[in-house]
Design an enzyme around this catalytic site. Structure first.
Site, PDB file in Angstrom:
ATOM      1  N   ARG A   1      -1.478  10.850   3.544  1.00 29.51           N
ATOM      2  CA  ARG A   1      -1.955  11.576   4.719  1.00 29.51           C
ATOM      3  C   ARG A   1      -2.569  12.874   4.227  1.00 29.51           C
ATOM      4  O   ARG A   1      -1.862  13.679   3.600  1.00 29.51           O
ATOM      5  CB  ARG A   1      -0.735  11.900   5.566  1.00 29.51           C
ATOM      6  CG  ARG A   1      -0.932  11.662   7.007  1.00 29.51           C
ATOM      7  CD  ARG A   1       0.307  12.077   7.738  1.00 29.51           C
ATOM      8  NE  ARG A   1       1.000  10.949   8.314  1.00 29.51           N
ATOM      9  CZ  ARG A   1       2.192  11.048   8.850  1.00 29.51           C
ATOM     10  NH1 ARG A   1       2.855  12.186   8.830  1.00 29.51           N
ATOM     11  NH2 ARG A   1       2.751   9.990   9.400  1.00 29.51           N
TER      12      ARG A   1
ATOM     13  N   ARG B   1      20.374   8.492  -0.326  1.00 27.16           N
ATOM     14  CA  ARG B   1      20.098   9.619   0.561  1.00 27.16           C
ATOM     15  C   ARG B   1      21.373  10.217   1.125  1.00 27.16           C
ATOM     16  O   ARG B   1      22.440   9.597   1.079  1.00 27.16           O
ATOM     17  CB  ARG B   1      19.149   9.217   1.692  1.00 27.16           C
ATOM     18  CG  ARG B   1      19.497   7.958   2.420  1.00 27.16           C
ATOM     19  CD  ARG B   1      18.368   7.594   3.372  1.00 27.16           C
ATOM     20  NE  ARG B   1      18.784   6.552   4.280  1.00 27.16           N
ATOM     21  CZ  ARG B   1      18.128   6.234   5.398  1.00 27.16           C
ATOM     22  NH1 ARG B   1      17.039   6.886   5.732  1.00 27.16           N
ATOM     23  NH2 ARG B   1      18.559   5.270   6.166  1.00 27.16           N
TER      24      ARG B   1
ATOM     25  N   TYR C   1      14.360  -8.121   9.383  1.00 30.70           N
ATOM     26  CA  TYR C   1      14.555  -6.699   9.647  1.00 30.70           C
ATOM     27  C   TYR C   1      13.715  -6.360  10.869  1.00 30.70           C
ATOM     28  O   TYR C   1      12.508  -6.614  10.884  1.00 30.70           O
ATOM     29  CB  TYR C   1      14.127  -5.813   8.460  1.00 30.70           C
ATOM     30  CG  TYR C   1      14.261  -4.360   8.873  1.00 30.70           C
ATOM     31  CD1 TYR C   1      15.469  -3.706   8.742  1.00 30.70           C
ATOM     32  CD2 TYR C   1      13.218  -3.688   9.499  1.00 30.70           C
ATOM     33  CE1 TYR C   1      15.650  -2.413   9.205  1.00 30.70           C
ATOM     34  CE2 TYR C   1      13.378  -2.396   9.975  1.00 30.70           C
ATOM     35  CZ  TYR C   1      14.599  -1.762   9.813  1.00 30.70           C
ATOM     36  OH  TYR C   1      14.775  -0.483  10.286  1.00 30.70           O
TER      37      TYR C   1
ATOM     38  N   ARG D   1       0.855  -1.180   0.000  1.00 30.80           N
ATOM     39  CA  ARG D   1       0.000   0.000   0.000  1.00 30.80           C
ATOM     40  C   ARG D   1       0.895   1.235   0.000  1.00 30.80           C
ATOM     41  O   ARG D   1       2.070   1.165   0.377  1.00 30.80           O
ATOM     42  CB  ARG D   1      -0.929  -0.005   1.211  1.00 30.80           C
ATOM     43  CG  ARG D   1      -0.247  -0.274   2.533  1.00 30.80           C
ATOM     44  CD  ARG D   1      -1.264  -0.472   3.631  1.00 30.80           C
ATOM     45  NE  ARG D   1      -1.805   0.806   4.043  1.00 30.80           N
ATOM     46  CZ  ARG D   1      -1.273   1.581   4.997  1.00 30.80           C
ATOM     47  NH1 ARG D   1      -0.180   1.211   5.628  1.00 30.80           N
ATOM     48  NH2 ARG D   1      -1.817   2.717   5.328  1.00 30.80           N
TER      49      ARG D   1
ATOM     50  N   ASP E   1      13.003  -3.135  13.699  1.00 30.52           N
ATOM     51  CA  ASP E   1      13.325  -1.825  14.258  1.00 30.52           C
ATOM     52  C   ASP E   1      13.852  -2.014  15.678  1.00 30.52           C
ATOM     53  O   ASP E   1      13.683  -3.071  16.281  1.00 30.52           O
ATOM     54  CB  ASP E   1      12.073  -0.941  14.261  1.00 30.52           C
ATOM     55  CG  ASP E   1      11.894  -0.216  12.926  1.00 30.52           C
ATOM     56  OD1 ASP E   1      12.894   0.008  12.223  1.00 30.52           O
ATOM     57  OD2 ASP E   1      10.742   0.130  12.595  1.00 30.52           O
TER      58      ASP E   1
ATOM     59  N   ARG F   1      20.850  -7.494   1.242  1.00 25.64           N
ATOM     60  CA  ARG F   1      21.243  -6.282   0.529  1.00 25.64           C
ATOM     61  C   ARG F   1      22.215  -5.561   1.456  1.00 25.64           C
ATOM     62  O   ARG F   1      22.055  -5.577   2.688  1.00 25.64           O
ATOM     63  CB  ARG F   1      20.052  -5.358   0.250  1.00 25.64           C
ATOM     64  CG  ARG F   1      19.140  -5.817  -0.840  1.00 25.64           C
ATOM     65  CD  ARG F   1      19.745  -5.765  -2.226  1.00 25.64           C
ATOM     66  NE  ARG F   1      19.930  -4.404  -2.705  1.00 25.64           N
ATOM     67  CZ  ARG F   1      20.793  -4.083  -3.662  1.00 25.64           C
ATOM     68  NH1 ARG F   1      21.583  -5.001  -4.215  1.00 25.64           N
ATOM     69  NH2 ARG F   1      20.899  -2.841  -4.078  1.00 25.64           N
TER      70      ARG F   1
ATOM     71  N   GLU G   1      24.613   7.620   1.243  1.00 24.03           N
ATOM     72  CA  GLU G   1      24.265   6.205   1.420  1.00 24.03           C
ATOM     73  C   GLU G   1      24.005   5.576   0.053  1.00 24.03           C
ATOM     74  O   GLU G   1      23.126   6.034  -0.686  1.00 24.03           O
ATOM     75  CB  GLU G   1      23.019   6.133   2.314  1.00 24.03           C
ATOM     76  CG  GLU G   1      22.673   4.741   2.751  1.00 24.03           C
ATOM     77  CD  GLU G   1      21.536   4.734   3.782  1.00 24.03           C
ATOM     78  OE1 GLU G   1      21.623   5.462   4.797  1.00 24.03           O
ATOM     79  OE2 GLU G   1      20.550   4.021   3.546  1.00 24.03           O
TER      80      GLU G   1
END
Ligand code: FAD
Length: 368
Positions: free
Chosen positions: A177, A281, A349, A173, A351, A250, A301
């Site tokens: 906002r 970035r 992965y 998705r 957080d 990766r 990066e």
């Protein structure tokens, strides 16, 4: 009686939380890490008084009050709010996609105008019922402008493949906002530890013995005997000598510069969304902590292919790798003296808040 109750392989967040909880209960812990420093990927290097996130920008954010309270007992957090920008052909756009972005893209000023514009953009692609690749999926979800300017090039650089060769499921998705709000995260809590992440890690490792530049695999039989149990937070395929195959990742490559100027880009994170610009970035580290230093440090990066010797950053969760990981997991479940945890041993992965939560969950079962 062994010298230690636990040998913890890896001084990253997972190992450090486990060590902290075990030490609190009077267990003797030895933490080893092959790197020169503690903290794993959240480690910050001090350059001219600026805390440089050496393994990529790290912003603590969570919706879990108990995890927020846990870290705040140990260290105070500042009020940093992640509001990255995207740069495409020299123009800046706010992220995540919100009313500021829609105004910058199309000049629309109200939520109703923005919704109508997005519907108009998407309408051309609704005949595609089963998107065959990421490009078709993204066009169906957001239309051509957002896809071309903000998604296509960035995603292709990240994965090192064309959007038409990437599977559609990568983008499930596209969150929109319809308010003027550039706060990237929806979570209730976010910030950066005051003094940087090393303060948090040092607190967690208080009371544990720590040996750096120490690779478990270089003297495995010695380390296996030093403690009653082992918590392994390194790569699970390496632990088992790659016998079920090598897990793919990766990687990233960082180029750091110290600049003789106060401010380079006025924001911590600016994404570069054109395919032709090789980096994804630029991070300007002082902005994570509202630094007032006369100089600044920036990091370019670059996404990179993974090969032995490079850092494994993001797991590639496709069918092949998931199968290999399951095979290792089956072996791990048979271990009596070895526990596994953290992003590398669980090939995931996670957080930082999820990493802490998982480590605390392991403690609950293990440390009785
Ligand atoms: P690690 O930090 O990788 O620690 C594992 C440690 O084990 C390493 O220090 C390694 O050297 C050591 N080790 C491995 N093998 C051996 C061995 N054989 N012998 C000795 N030591 C060994 N999370 C957020 O919440 N917010 C963010 O903004 C965010 N940004 C991220 C950006 C990037 C680029 C990446 C990749 C991750 C990001 N994360 C972020 C996730 C965060 O980095 C992880 O949640 C966290 O670092 C996981 O901790 P860990 O202890 O599992 O792994």
């Amino acid at each position: 009686m062994k010298e230690y109750d636990y040998l913890i392989v890896g001084a990253g967040l997972f190992g450090a939380v486990f060590a902290h909880e075990a030490t609190k209960l009077g267990k003797r812990c030895l933490v080893i890490d092959k790197r020169k420093h503690r903290g794993g990927n959240v480690y910050c290097e001090d350059v001219a008084g600026i805390h440089v996130h050496k393994y990529g920008a790290h912003i603590f954010h969570t919706d879990k009050k108990e995890i927020w309270d846990y870290v705040n007992q140990l260290v105070e957090f500042n009020r940093f709010t992640n509001s990255p920008l995207a740069c495409y052909e020299g123009r800046l756009y706010n992220l995540p996609f919100n009313m500021n972005t829609f105004y910058q893209l199309w000049g629309v000023r109200t939520p109703a105008e923005a919704k109508a514009k997005i519907e108009e953009q998407r309408s051309c692609y609704q005949s595609v019922t089963e998107p065959a690749n990421l490009e078709e999926q993204a066009l169906k979800l957001c239309g051509k402008d957002i896809y071309r300017i903000l998604i296509k090039g960035y995603t292709e650089k990240q994965w090192g493949r064309s959007a038409t060769e990437l599977p559609a499921f990568i983008i499930r998705r596209v969150p929109f906002r319809f308010v003027f709000d550039n706060n990237y995260f929806n979570d209730a809590y976010q910030g950066i530890p005051k003094g940087g992440y090393n303060v948090l890690i040092d607190k967690l490792l208080e009371g544990s013995d720590v040996r750096l530049e120490t690779d478990y695999f270089e003297n495995r039989s010695y380390w296996d005997e030093i403690a009653g149990k082992i918590l392994f937070t390194g790569c699970i395929d390496e632990f088992y000598g790659f016998r079920c195959g090598s897990l793919e990742y990766r990687s990233l490559r960082f180029e750091q510069q110290l600049l003789e100027m106060e401010d380079f880009q006025g924001n911590a994170v600016v994404n570069y969304t054109e395919r032709e610009i090789p980096y994804t970035r630029i991070i300007e580290h002082k902005h994570f902590e509202f630094g007032k230093q006369p100089v600044t440090v920036i990091t370019y990066e670059y996404p990179d292919n993974f090969e032995p010797g490079k850092e494994p950053y993001y797991p590639v969760n496709d069918a092949r790798n998931s199968q290999i990981y399951q095979d290792y997991q089956a072996l791990a479940q048979k271990e009596q003296r070895v526990l596994f945890g953290g992003r590398l041993a669980q090939y995931t992965y996670a957080d930082m808040d999820d990493t802490i939560e998982a480590a605390l969950e392991l403690c609950k079962h293990e440390l009785k």
